[in-house]
Design an enzyme around this catalytic site. Structure first.
Site, PDB file in Angstrom:
ATOM      1  CB  SER A 168      -1.112 -45.776  -9.344  1.00 31.10           C
ATOM      2  OG  SER A 168      -0.385 -46.980  -9.270  1.00 31.10           O
ATOM      3  N   GLY A 169       0.006 -46.659 -12.273  1.00 30.05           N
ATOM      4  CA  GLY A 169      -0.030 -47.808 -13.173  1.00 30.05           C
ATOM      5  C   GLY A 169      -0.161 -49.098 -12.398  1.00 30.05           C
TER       6      GLY A 169
ATOM      7  CE  LYS B 209       1.124 -43.504 -13.672  1.00 33.35           C
ATOM      8  NZ  LYS B 209       2.355 -43.656 -12.879  1.00 33.35           N
TER       9      LYS B 209
ATOM     10  CD  GLU C   2       7.081 -50.741  -8.787  1.00 34.81           C
ATOM     11  OE1 GLU C   2       6.019 -50.854  -9.430  1.00 34.81           O
ATOM     12  OE2 GLU C   2       7.720 -49.668  -8.714  1.00 34.81           O
TER      13      GLU C   2
ATOM     14  NE  ARG D 184       4.652 -55.073 -15.509  1.00 33.77           N
ATOM     15  CZ  ARG D 184       4.702 -53.844 -15.037  1.00 33.77           C
ATOM     16  NH1 ARG D 184       5.318 -53.597 -13.891  1.00 33.77           N
ATOM     17  NH2 ARG D 184       4.140 -52.842 -15.681  1.00 33.77           N
TER      18      ARG D 184
ATOM     19  CG  ASP E  82       3.070 -49.714  -7.330  1.00 43.27           C
ATOM     20  OD1 ASP E  82       3.025 -50.789  -6.730  1.00 43.27           O
ATOM     21  OD2 ASP E  82       2.060 -49.166  -7.838  1.00 43.27           O
TER      22      ASP E  82
ATOM     23  CG  ASP F  43       4.081 -43.964  -9.621  1.00 46.21           C
ATOM     24  OD1 ASP F  43       3.117 -44.610 -10.056  1.00 46.21           O
ATOM     25  OD2 ASP F  43       5.191 -44.475  -9.377  1.00 46.21           O
TER      26      ASP F  43
END
Length: 408
Positions: free
Chosen positions: A283-284, A328, A204, A240, A197, A195
């Site tokens: 990564s998200g 992922k 983040e 977001r 962040d 990942d």
């Protein structure tokens, strides 16, 4: 029938010991069934299980006693019965485990607690080895690494219970304890997937963008809820990103290079590359920052989310497939297939609930400085050291690599 004898030597280590003792054994046609040696602070402990013809036994013992005197070693001989030998042979099929203890420093209290758990669950400690470099004898700093690896064998009364006990003890003592079965894959991992962040970087990216857009409090609240698993990731991501609408692209680019890497990230990635591992960011977060890390660290694969920009301004829309937890895991499978490796050879590292699917399918899933739900669910958790400490979990010793020793 041959006699079976356990021979134990101890004393100051010096060059040529094994050669000198082996020559005596060879002279009396002894067969070595088992051998083990350890050196602690220049003091040698050597054990040999041998078979020898009865008519050679007394002569061998006398010769070894004489040679030990020359070498200033203590020696003892213990006869091994047929029943004891058969028990030892059967024990070679026992399950074997590795318990890795990591901290800024490791005390006798830490080892006492860990070894007590091992004993309570029916396992025997077979060997203990320090994997970290020598630490300062007086002061340990916030960047010191200490690692001791214990190898144990037997039939655990309950592996789940044992893992839970290690997790609770690690939290109590503020150390990390990794518990894994010994297997052929442990030293044959080939891919590390991270990942981004709060795993590779200290923060983040979306939270930093939110500060620029003046919506930090709203975005942080949604981020924390998603990482705790309270909001479905795709929905939280859309909310977001929507709050970033109107942020200018040049402001976004200002973020590159301003979020520091997590402690040990460069050393870990550099060592993995040197050892021939493939690396990936799943990564998200956002692609623009992940690509920046790819260039900086030499990451092989990057998959993240595009931040949609129209006419130099963040649109607030999500137009591509979102990299969530399920995505992922799917991407990890795809990379493993492309590299022609088993998922057992994969190490996945993350901190949030959306990392659990990839942690679950990897041969080794590591919750790194993670949220409580992730620490409790993942196979392994590292919370108190930097990313470079993950090298210990795949059996890498600092002295193997001639890495700079971290000292207090």
């Amino acid at each position: 029938m041959n006699e079976t004898v356990l021979i134990h030597f101890s004393g100051r280590n010096q060059p040529g010991l094994i050669a000198a003792l082996s020559e005596v054994l060879a002279e009396y046609s002894a067969c070595v069934l088992d051998i083990g040696q350890a050196v602690v602070h220049e003091t040698l402990v050597l054990g040999l299980l041998i078979e020898v013809r009865p008519d050679n036994l007394v002569g061998l013992q006398d010769a070894l006693a004489a040679k030990s005197g020359e070498l200033r070693l203590q020696v003892s001989f213990t006869p091994v019965s047929k029943a004891e030998l058969e028990h030892w042979i059967r024990s070679q099929g026992k399950d074997r485990f590795i318990i890795t203890v990591l901290g800024r420093a490791i005390s006798a209290h830490h080892l006492a607690r860990v070894s007590a758990i091992i004993a309570e669950h029916g396992l025997d400690v077979d060997s203990i080895e320090r994997l970290s470099g020598r630490l300062s004898l007086a002061v340990h700093t916030s960047t010191s690494n200490a690692c001791v690896e214990l190898r144990a064998s037997g039939t655990a009364t309950s592996e789940a219970s044992m893992r839970a006990a290690f997790l609770a003890t690690a939290h109590d003592l503020r150390i990390d304890i990794a518990f894994q079965r010994e297997s052929i894959f442990r030293r044959n991992r080939r891919l590390f997937a991270f990942d981004m962040d709060s795993t590779l970087i200290q923060g983040e990216v979306i939270d930093e963008l939110a500060k620029m857009a003046g919506v930090a409090d709203k975005v942080v609240a949604i981020t924390e809820s998603a990482m705790r698993g309270e909001i479905e990731f795709q929905e939280s991501f859309r909310r977001r990103v929507g709050l970033l609408r109107g942020l200018r692209e040049e402001r976004v680019r200002e973020l590159l290079g301003t979020i520091p890497l997590v402690e040990g990230a460069e050393q870990l990635i550099g060592t993995l590359k040197m050892l021939g591992y493939k690396t990936a960011i799943l990564s998200g977060g956002f692609t623009f920052f992940a690509r920046h890390l790819q260039e900086r660290l030499g990451i092989d694969y990057v998959f993240a989310n595009d931040l949609d920009v129209v006419d130099g301004v963040v649109s607030g829309e999500v137009r591509t497939e979102i990299v969530d937890g399920a995505r992922k895991a799917a991407l990890l499978r795809e990379i493993a297939r492309k590299e022609n490796i088993s998922l057992e050879q994969v190490v996945a590292v993350g901190d949030g609930a959306n990392d659990l699917p990839m942690l679950g399918i990897a041969g080794m899933g590591i919750a790194f400085r993670a949220k409580p739900i992730v620490r409790q669910t993942a196979g392994h958790a590292v919370s108190f050291l930097g990313l470079d400490s993950l090298l210990y979990l795949i059996g890498v010793r600092e002295r193997d690599l001639n890495l700079p020793v971290k000292r207090g």
